[in-house]
Design a protein around this motif. Structure first.
Motif, short mmCIF file in Angstrom:
data_model
loop_
_atom_site.label_atom_id
_atom_site.label_comp_id
_atom_site.label_asym_id
_atom_site.label_seq_id
_atom_site.Cartn_x
_atom_site.Cartn_y
_atom_site.Cartn_z
N ILE A 169 0.85 -1.20 0.00
CA ILE A 169 0.00 0.00 0.00
C ILE A 169 0.88 1.25 0.00
O ILE A 169 1.99 1.24 0.55
CB ILE A 169 -0.93 -0.04 1.25
N PRO A 170 0.41 2.37 -0.62
CA PRO A 170 1.23 3.60 -0.69
C PRO A 170 1.80 4.03 0.66
O PRO A 170 1.14 3.89 1.69
CB PRO A 170 0.24 4.63 -1.23
N PHE A 171 3.02 4.54 0.63
CA PHE A 171 3.71 4.95 1.86
C PHE A 171 4.69 6.06 1.53
O PHE A 171 5.05 6.27 0.37
CB PHE A 171 4.46 3.76 2.47
N MET A 172 5.11 6.76 2.56
CA MET A 172 6.22 7.72 2.46
C MET A 172 7.40 7.11 3.22
O MET A 172 7.21 6.41 4.21
CB MET A 172 5.84 9.06 3.09
N ILE A 173 8.61 7.42 2.77
CA ILE A 173 9.79 6.88 3.45
C ILE A 173 9.78 7.23 4.93
O ILE A 173 10.13 6.43 5.78
CB ILE A 173 11.10 7.38 2.79
N GLY A 174 9.33 8.45 5.23
CA GLY A 174 9.31 8.90 6.63
C GLY A 174 8.31 8.17 7.50
O GLY A 174 8.39 8.24 8.73
N ASP A 175 7.37 7.44 6.88
CA ASP A 175 6.34 6.73 7.67
C ASP A 175 6.96 5.60 8.49
O ASP A 175 6.53 5.32 9.61
CB ASP A 175 5.26 6.13 6.75
N GLY A 176 7.90 4.89 7.87
CA GLY A 176 8.49 3.74 8.55
C GLY A 176 7.56 2.54 8.66
O GLY A 176 7.91 1.53 9.27
N GLU A 177 6.39 2.64 8.07
CA GLU A 177 5.45 1.52 8.13
C GLU A 177 4.41 1.65 7.02
O GLU A 177 4.17 2.74 6.48
CB GLU A 177 4.74 1.44 9.48
N THR A 178 3.81 0.53 6.66
CA THR A 178 2.69 0.51 5.71
C THR A 178 1.96 -0.82 5.88
O THR A 178 2.26 -1.59 6.80
CB THR A 178 3.16 0.75 4.27
N VAL A 179 1.03 -1.08 4.99
CA VAL A 179 0.28 -2.33 5.00
C VAL A 179 0.57 -3.06 3.70
O VAL A 179 0.78 -2.42 2.66
CB VAL A 179 -1.24 -2.05 5.16
#
Length: 208
Positions: A169-179
């Motif tokens: 699923i879409p994410f940003m590098i800064g998120d550090g997490e996704t699904v």
């Protein structure tokens, strides 16, 4: 003992990462390896692979296990004798192990531009949100690869394809997490994923 990082994912799940700085001899000396493990490490042509293999055994010790507690099934998936779930990775100078009460997967990748050349082989859905001109395009590709590699290690089912059966699923590098999802044989499985970058490497891990 360069235990580089320890991450408490949740009450049942821990990640440990090792930075491989010791010599082959220093890594081997304190370990009590099974005969088949010793045979395997002695048969490796590259010292970096030998050191990676041995550093994983040091990570097992950090979890309170020995080489005798680890075994592999017919698909090459690692298991622990006490029934806990384990996944293992090593890449050049870093190794990682995740242990949990649930099925898990982990992967470490060196950050290299050449992943852009093979993107078409493992990315399909993700191209809808990836921007090839973005500054972080390569970094995102490496995260996607590491997540999909982790999913494959968790499932270890011959016939699964990164491009067709795994979705990040879409994410940003800064998120550090996704699904992430596995969509395979008319069944869908949802996973929480986390990722981190360090010293030119990317690590990702997945838990249900």
């Amino acid at each position: 003992m360069p235990l580089y990082k320890s991450i408490s994912v949740n009450s049942q799940t821990t990640v440990k990462i090792w930075k491989v700085e010791e010599s082959y001899k220093d890594l081997l000396e304190p370990l009590d390896l099974k005969p088949q493990s010793l045979e395997r490490v002695l048969g490796m042509k590259s010292e970096i692979h030998q050191r990676g293999f041995l550093s994983v055994r040091h990570l097992l010790r950090a979890f309170g296990y020995t080489d005798q507690d680890l075994f592999y099934d017919a698909n090459g998936k690692p298991h622990l004798k006490d029934g806990k779930h384990i996944s293992i990775t090593h890449s050049f100078t870093f190794s990682g192990v995740i242990v949990s009460d649930k099925e898990v997967g982990i992967d470490i990748e060196m950050q290299r531009d050449k992943i852009g050349v093979i993107a078409e082989k493992f990315v399909e859905y993700e191209f809808y949100y990836l921007d090839k001109n973005a500054e972080d395009y390569i970094r995102k590709l490496i995260v996607i690869w590491a997540i999909k590699e982790s999913l494959y290690k968790l499932f270890t089912t011959p016939g699964m394809l990164f491009k067709e059966h795994f979705l990040v699923i879409p994410f940003m590098i800064g998120d550090g997490e996704t699904v992430a999802w596995i969509d395979y044989k008319n069944k869908k499985y949802r996973y929480n994923t986390a990722f981190l970058e360090f010293e030119g490497f990317t690590c990702a891990y997945v838990v249900p």
